[in-house]
Design a protein around this motif. Structure first.
Motif, mmCIF file in Angstrom:
data_model
loop_
_atom_site.group_PDB
_atom_site.id
_atom_site.type_symbol
_atom_site.label_atom_id
_atom_site.label_comp_id
_atom_site.label_asym_id
_atom_site.label_seq_id
_atom_site.Cartn_x
_atom_site.Cartn_y
_atom_site.Cartn_z
ATOM 1 N N UNK A 1 110.082 -56.696 -43.679
ATOM 2 C CA UNK A 1 109.984 -55.283 -44.171
ATOM 3 C C UNK A 1 109.379 -55.260 -45.799
ATOM 4 N N UNK A 2 110.674 -56.122 -46.429
ATOM 5 C CA UNK A 2 110.375 -56.432 -47.681
ATOM 6 C C UNK A 2 109.220 -57.366 -48.333
ATOM 7 N N UNK A 3 108.430 -58.387 -47.434
ATOM 8 C CA UNK A 3 106.817 -58.689 -47.920
ATOM 9 C C UNK A 3 106.425 -57.550 -47.448
ATOM 10 N N UNK A 4 106.595 -57.127 -46.678
ATOM 11 C CA UNK A 4 105.048 -56.240 -46.258
ATOM 12 C C UNK A 4 105.292 -54.842 -47.963
ATOM 13 N N UNK A 5 106.102 -53.965 -47.889
ATOM 14 C CA UNK A 5 106.815 -53.357 -49.369
ATOM 15 C C UNK A 5 106.235 -53.916 -50.100
ATOM 16 N N UNK A 6 106.160 -55.600 -51.022
ATOM 17 C CA UNK A 6 105.751 -56.282 -51.982
ATOM 18 C C UNK A 6 104.343 -56.560 -52.276
ATOM 19 N N UNK A 7 103.957 -56.703 -50.846
ATOM 20 C CA UNK A 7 101.812 -56.953 -50.959
ATOM 21 C C UNK A 7 101.581 -55.547 -50.652
ATOM 22 N N UNK A 8 102.324 -54.337 -50.526
ATOM 23 C CA UNK A 8 101.486 -53.286 -50.892
ATOM 24 C C UNK A 8 101.622 -52.994 -52.059
ATOM 25 N N UNK A 9 103.052 -53.022 -53.190
ATOM 26 C CA UNK A 9 102.907 -52.257 -54.118
ATOM 27 C C UNK A 9 101.846 -53.504 -54.990
ATOM 28 N N UNK A 10 101.614 -54.832 -54.526
ATOM 29 C CA UNK A 10 100.573 -55.384 -55.650
ATOM 30 C C UNK A 10 99.056 -54.550 -54.946
ATOM 31 N N UNK A 11 99.106 -54.487 -53.913
ATOM 32 C CA UNK A 11 97.832 -53.794 -53.631
ATOM 33 C C UNK A 11 97.604 -52.420 -53.974
ATOM 34 N N UNK A 12 98.521 -51.958 -54.719
ATOM 35 C CA UNK A 12 98.669 -50.567 -55.154
ATOM 36 C C UNK A 12 98.276 -50.977 -56.675
ATOM 37 N N UNK A 13 99.186 -51.956 -57.401
ATOM 38 C CA UNK A 13 99.443 -51.404 -58.497
ATOM 39 C C UNK A 13 98.006 -52.891 -59.574
ATOM 40 N N UNK A 14 97.183 -53.703 -58.713
ATOM 41 C CA UNK A 14 95.762 -54.091 -58.859
ATOM 42 C C UNK A 14 95.101 -53.107 -59.669
ATOM 43 N N UNK B 1 95.103 -50.069 -60.761
ATOM 44 C CA UNK B 1 95.502 -49.524 -62.223
ATOM 45 C C UNK B 1 95.662 -50.218 -63.480
ATOM 46 N N UNK B 2 95.545 -51.992 -63.105
ATOM 47 C CA UNK B 2 95.703 -53.114 -64.035
ATOM 48 C C UNK B 2 93.945 -53.187 -64.217
ATOM 49 N N UNK B 3 93.349 -53.094 -63.426
ATOM 50 C CA UNK B 3 92.180 -53.699 -64.030
ATOM 51 C C UNK B 3 91.261 -52.311 -64.511
ATOM 52 N N UNK B 4 91.459 -50.878 -64.049
ATOM 53 C CA UNK B 4 91.683 -49.792 -65.051
ATOM 54 C C UNK B 4 92.023 -49.890 -66.122
ATOM 55 N N UNK B 5 93.222 -50.353 -66.485
ATOM 56 C CA UNK B 5 94.063 -50.481 -67.948
ATOM 57 C C UNK B 5 93.195 -51.520 -68.248
ATOM 58 N N UNK B 6 92.561 -52.435 -68.517
ATOM 59 C CA UNK B 6 92.365 -53.390 -69.133
ATOM 60 C C UNK B 6 90.267 -52.970 -69.200
ATOM 61 N N UNK B 7 89.836 -52.392 -68.009
ATOM 62 C CA UNK B 7 88.465 -51.905 -68.705
ATOM 63 C C UNK B 7 89.221 -50.900 -69.551
ATOM 64 N N UNK B 8 89.671 -50.198 -69.907
ATOM 65 C CA UNK B 8 89.767 -48.972 -70.692
ATOM 66 C C UNK B 8 89.797 -49.641 -72.211
ATOM 67 N N UNK B 9 90.512 -50.748 -72.205
ATOM 68 C CA UNK B 9 90.710 -51.531 -73.332
ATOM 69 C C UNK B 9 90.039 -52.411 -73.706
ATOM 70 N N UNK B 10 88.625 -52.430 -73.063
ATOM 71 C CA UNK B 10 87.793 -53.567 -73.441
ATOM 72 C C UNK B 10 86.493 -52.148 -73.941
ATOM 73 N N UNK B 11 86.794 -51.454 -74.093
ATOM 74 C CA UNK B 11 86.134 -50.618 -73.773
ATOM 75 C C UNK B 11 86.158 -49.945 -75.365
ATOM 76 N N UNK B 12 87.059 -50.104 -75.172
ATOM 77 C CA UNK B 12 88.025 -49.724 -76.877
ATOM 78 C C UNK B 12 88.063 -51.072 -77.489
ATOM 79 N N UNK B 13 87.112 -51.906 -76.957
ATOM 80 C CA UNK B 13 87.586 -53.496 -78.537
ATOM 81 C C UNK B 13 88.444 -54.179 -78.270
ATOM 82 N N UNK B 14 89.624 -53.537 -77.780
ATOM 83 C CA UNK B 14 91.189 -54.682 -77.719
ATOM 84 C C UNK B 14 90.772 -55.899 -77.253
ATOM 85 N N UNK B 15 91.092 -56.317 -76.810
ATOM 86 C CA UNK B 15 91.882 -58.245 -76.403
ATOM 87 C C UNK B 15 92.820 -58.056 -75.010
#
Length: 85
Positions: free
Chosen positions: A7-20, A22-36
């Motif tokens: 169950x703990x392993x399942x929750x860990x994988x679920x959290x990773x799937x949910x955060x990816x 969001x991280x990709x969106x934040x990186x895309x927004x930062x790149x649009x603003x010219x940030x590295x």
């Protein structure tokens, strides 16, 4: 006990799937603003050259991490890449 581990392993994988997206969106927004967002290229080539000169002069790393407003690890990567080249 193995059920709890599964169950703990399942929750860990679920959290990773949910955060990816969001991280990709934040990186895309930062790149649009010219940030590295890539930590390996936080310094320009000119800054890397200057950092190597300062490292060779035995200047404390903490001083120019404040000057460049970046992490100490950035300068350690510069030193490591120069030593391996």
């Amino acid at each position: 006990m193995s059920v709890l581990i599964a169950v703990a392993e399942f929750e860990r994988r679920l959290m990773i799937e949910c955060t990816r997206p969001g991280i990709a969106r934040a990186c895309a927004d930062a790149r649009a603003e010219g940030k590295v967002m890539d930590p390996t290229c936080t310094l320009t080539d000119a800054q890397c050259a200057k950092a190597l000169q300062r490292l060779a002069a035995d200047e404390p790393v903490a001083r120019f991490t404040r000057d460049y407003r970046t992490a100490r690890q950035s300068f350690m990567r510069v030193r490591q890449s120069a030593a391996s080249a």
